[in-house]
Design a protein around this motif. Structure first.
Motif, PDB file in Angstrom:
ATOM      1  N   PRO A 220       0.824  -1.205   0.000  1.00  8.78           N
ATOM      2  CA  PRO A 220       0.000   0.000   0.000  1.00  8.78           C
ATOM      3  C   PRO A 220       0.864   1.264   0.000  1.00  8.78           C
ATOM      4  N   ASP A 221       0.268   2.366  -0.416  1.00  7.13           N
ATOM      5  CA  ASP A 221       1.003   3.627  -0.528  1.00  7.13           C
ATOM      6  C   ASP A 221       0.911   4.422   0.782  1.00  7.13           C
ATOM      7  N   TYR A 222       1.623   3.957   1.795  1.00  6.21           N
ATOM      8  CA  TYR A 222       1.664   4.654   3.076  1.00  6.21           C
ATOM      9  C   TYR A 222       3.005   5.361   3.226  1.00  6.21           C
ATOM     10  N   PRO A 223       3.018   6.569   3.800  1.00  8.34           N
ATOM     11  CA  PRO A 223       4.305   7.245   4.015  1.00  8.34           C
ATOM     12  C   PRO A 223       5.135   6.507   5.051  1.00  8.34           C
ATOM     13  N   PRO A 224       6.440   6.373   4.850  1.00 12.19           N
ATOM     14  CA  PRO A 224       7.283   5.683   5.826  1.00 12.19           C
ATOM     15  C   PRO A 224       7.407   6.498   7.114  1.00 12.19           C
ATOM     16  N   THR A 225       7.309   5.828   8.240  1.00  6.84           N
ATOM     17  CA  THR A 225       7.409   6.523   9.529  1.00  6.84           C
ATOM     18  C   THR A 225       8.479   5.898  10.434  1.00  6.84           C
ATOM     19  N   THR A 226       8.578   4.570  10.446  1.00  5.72           N
ATOM     20  CA  THR A 226       9.570   3.916  11.299  1.00  5.72           C
ATOM     21  C   THR A 226      10.933   3.921  10.612  1.00  5.72           C
ATOM     22  N   ASP A 227      11.971   3.648  11.397  1.00  5.98           N
ATOM     23  CA  ASP A 227      13.329   3.586  10.827  1.00  5.98           C
ATOM     24  C   ASP A 227      13.411   2.520   9.740  1.00  5.98           C
ATOM     25  N   GLU A 228      12.764   1.369   9.987  1.00  5.85           N
ATOM     26  CA  GLU A 228      12.796   0.277   9.012  1.00  5.85           C
ATOM     27  C   GLU A 228      12.108   0.669   7.710  1.00  5.85           C
ATOM     28  N   GLU A 229      10.980   1.383   7.816  1.00  4.57           N
ATOM     29  CA  GLU A 229      10.251   1.813   6.617  1.00  4.57           C
ATOM     30  C   GLU A 229      11.047   2.854   5.835  1.00  4.57           C
ATOM     31  N   ILE A 230      11.706   3.753   6.540  1.00  8.35           N
ATOM     32  CA  ILE A 230      12.514   4.782   5.876  1.00  8.35           C
ATOM     33  C   ILE A 230      13.708   4.141   5.163  1.00  8.35           C
ATOM     34  N   THR A 231      14.332   3.162   5.811  1.00 11.56           N
ATOM     35  CA  THR A 231      15.453   2.454   5.179  1.00 11.56           C
ATOM     36  C   THR A 231      14.993   1.711   3.921  1.00 11.56           C
ATOM     37  N   ALA A 232      13.825   1.074   4.001  1.00 10.95           N
ATOM     38  CA  ALA A 232      13.296   0.367   2.830  1.00 10.95           C
ATOM     39  C   ALA A 232      13.027   1.345   1.691  1.00 10.95           C
ATOM     40  N   ARG A 233      12.463   2.514   2.006  1.00  9.77           N
ATOM     41  CA  ARG A 233      12.218   3.528   0.964  1.00  9.77           C
ATOM     42  C   ARG A 233      13.529   3.973   0.329  1.00  9.77           C
ATOM     43  N   ASP A 234      14.539   4.253   1.161  1.00 12.44           N
ATOM     44  CA  ASP A 234      15.822   4.710   0.633  1.00 12.44           C
ATOM     45  C   ASP A 234      16.499   3.624  -0.196  1.00 12.44           C
ATOM     46  N   THR A 235      16.317   2.368   0.210  1.00  8.70           N
ATOM     47  CA  THR A 235      16.869   1.247  -0.559  1.00  8.70           C
ATOM     48  C   THR A 235      16.234   1.178  -1.935  1.00  8.70           C
ATOM     49  N   LEU A 236      14.907   1.344  -1.976  1.00  8.74           N
ATOM     50  CA  LEU A 236      14.210   1.354  -3.265  1.00  8.74           C
ATOM     51  C   LEU A 236      14.703   2.503  -4.138  1.00  8.74           C
ATOM     52  N   HIS A 237      14.868   3.666  -3.559  1.00 10.20           N
ATOM     53  CA  HIS A 237      15.319   4.818  -4.348  1.00 10.20           C
ATOM     54  C   HIS A 237      16.730   4.601  -4.893  1.00 10.20           C
ATOM     55  N   SER A 238      17.570   3.937  -4.112  1.00 11.24           N
ATOM     56  CA  SER A 238      18.914   3.629  -4.617  1.00 11.24           C
ATOM     57  C   SER A 238      18.838   2.686  -5.812  1.00 11.24           C
ATOM     58  N   LEU A 239      17.923   1.750  -5.736  1.00 13.75           N
ATOM     59  CA  LEU A 239      17.715   0.796  -6.825  1.00 13.75           C
ATOM     60  C   LEU A 239      17.194   1.517  -8.063  1.00 13.75           C
ATOM     61  N   LEU A 240      16.204   2.363  -7.865  1.00 13.22           N
ATOM     62  CA  LEU A 240      15.615   3.099  -8.989  1.00 13.22           C
ATOM     63  C   LEU A 240      16.609   4.070  -9.616  1.00 13.22           C
ATOM     64  N   ALA A 241      17.418   4.707  -8.785  1.00 17.25           N
ATOM     65  CA  ALA A 241      18.373   5.696  -9.287  1.00 17.25           C
ATOM     66  C   ALA A 241      19.401   5.075 -10.202  1.00 17.25           C
ATOM     67  N   ARG A 242      19.736   3.822  -9.964  1.00 16.07           N
ATOM     68  CA  ARG A 242      20.738   3.151 -10.771  1.00 16.07           C
ATOM     69  C   ARG A 242      20.149   2.518 -12.024  1.00 16.07           C
ATOM     70  N   GLY A 243      18.848   2.422 -12.083  1.00 11.42           N
ATOM     71  CA  GLY A 243      18.175   1.626 -13.099  1.00 11.42           C
ATOM     72  C   GLY A 243      18.438   2.006 -14.526  1.00 11.42           C
ATOM     73  N   ASN A 244      18.567   3.282 -14.801  1.00 11.16           N
ATOM     74  CA  ASN A 244      18.701   3.692 -16.203  1.00 11.16           C
ATOM     75  C   ASN A 244      19.996   4.450 -16.461  1.00 11.16           C
ATOM     76  N   SER A 245      20.977   4.150 -15.616  1.00 12.99           N
ATOM     77  CA  SER A 245      22.277   4.805 -15.792  1.00 12.99           C
ATOM     78  C   SER A 245      23.254   3.928 -16.556  1.00 12.99           C
TER      79      SER A 245
END
Length: 311
Positions: A220-245
């Motif tokens: 679901p599209d919930y904003p991250p609030t816990t440390d674990e959720e924020i880390t998961a979001r940042d991990t996804l963004h790192s994955l996405l950022a590298r995707g088309n480079s």
């Protein structure tokens, strides 16, 4: 009316869902004017056995759509499941089958159909000149490790030749349960087991050797609030950022969540240049198979064109 029928839509926080209207539109289009969808918004199906059992075994029952977060828990209420649920371990669709004088509840999974068709369409948009080789499409990633992730694994491994899947998820134990479940189910059916790797930090995502071409969001599209959720979001963004480079290619990302239609993950994927698909498309690609199960093979052969016109 004694011949009224109901399709039950069982989930949590589902008032927004396209499912609430689209199945009534299908029923009207194919002449099933006495069929109606009834939403059952419930946070935990196991806390109200009377409600669920009463609806599924009631005289009006024609079928059911199961959505987050009940795709695993609903299986306990079924008389049987098909081969797909046995392999996937999650059910999103229930249909009745007459056995003698009794009607039995059978569970199946049509999520994988929507996922497969959406990814194939996005694939065509991503590489119109077939510029990406087969080796690049052998890896994928999934956000989440619940019931929908199992259908995503099935679609990727059985229909898109993906052998390596990265998981982005806040809960280590949930991922391990997923890995163990997939291994047990695939082994027992002599099905090739994909390599499943849990990416737990942004650094791990940046340092993977085999970059995923397909990405699927199943949460679901919930904003991250816990440390674990924020880390998961940042991990996804790192994955996405590298995707088309790498090599100028455009990888594809599909989000099964459809509230809002432009989820946070979709917005991020677009920002990093991914070809993206929305959750509403997953729903529409499943329609014909769902109605074939509810209304019957022969009837739907006659009505298939009418449903196709709705898509």
């Amino acid at each position: 009316m004694p011949d009224q029928k109901r399709i039950y839509f069982i989930g949590s926080n589902i008032s927004h869902a396209i499912t609430n209207t689209i199945h009534n539109d299908v029923a009207a289009t194919i002449g099933y004017t006495n069929w109606r969808l009834e939403a059952i918004d419930i946070p935990d199906v196991t806390h109200d056995d009377t409600l669920i059992k009463g609806k599924l075994h009631g005289p009006k029952f024609a079928g059911a759509v199961i959505t987050m977060p009940h795709k695993l828990a609903i299986i306990r209420y079924l008389d049987d499941v098909d081969e797909i649920v046995s392999l996937v371990g999650a059910c999103n669709n229930i249909y009745p089958v007459i056995a003698g004088t009794e009607s039995k509840l059978i569970g199946t999974n049509t999520d994988w159909i929507g996922i497969r068709e959406c990814l194939l369409r996005l694939d065509r948009e991503s590489r119109p000149n077939n510029a990406i080789n087969d080796e690049e499409t052998k890896s994928g990633f999934i956000v989440g490790a619940g019931g929908a992730s199992r259908a995503a694994i099935y679609a990727l491994t059985r229909h898109l030749s993906v052998a390596r899947i990265y998981i982005v998820n806040r809960d280590i134990d949930e991922v391990q349960t997923l890995v163990n479940d997939i291994k047990t189910r695939y082994q027992s059916r002599r099905t090739p087991i994909p390599e499943i790797i849990h990416l737990q930090t942004p650094e791990q995502a940046r340092n993977i050797n085999h970059f995923p071409y397909y990405g699927i969001g199943t949460v679901p599209d919930y904003p991250p609030t816990t440390d674990e959720e924020i880390t998961a979001r940042d991990t996804l963004h790192s994955l996405l950022a590298r995707g088309n480079s790498e090599g100028g290619r455009r990888a594809v990302f599909l989000d099964m969540c459809y509230k809002p239609r432009q989820t946070r993950n979709l917005v991020a994927a677009k920002m990093y240049g991914w070809v993206t698909g929305e959750g509403v498309d997953v729903v529409t690609y499943q329609l014909k198979e769902q109605w074939r199960l509810w209304a019957g093979e022969e009837e739907m052969a006659r009505r298939a064109r009418q449903i196709a016109d709705l898509l």
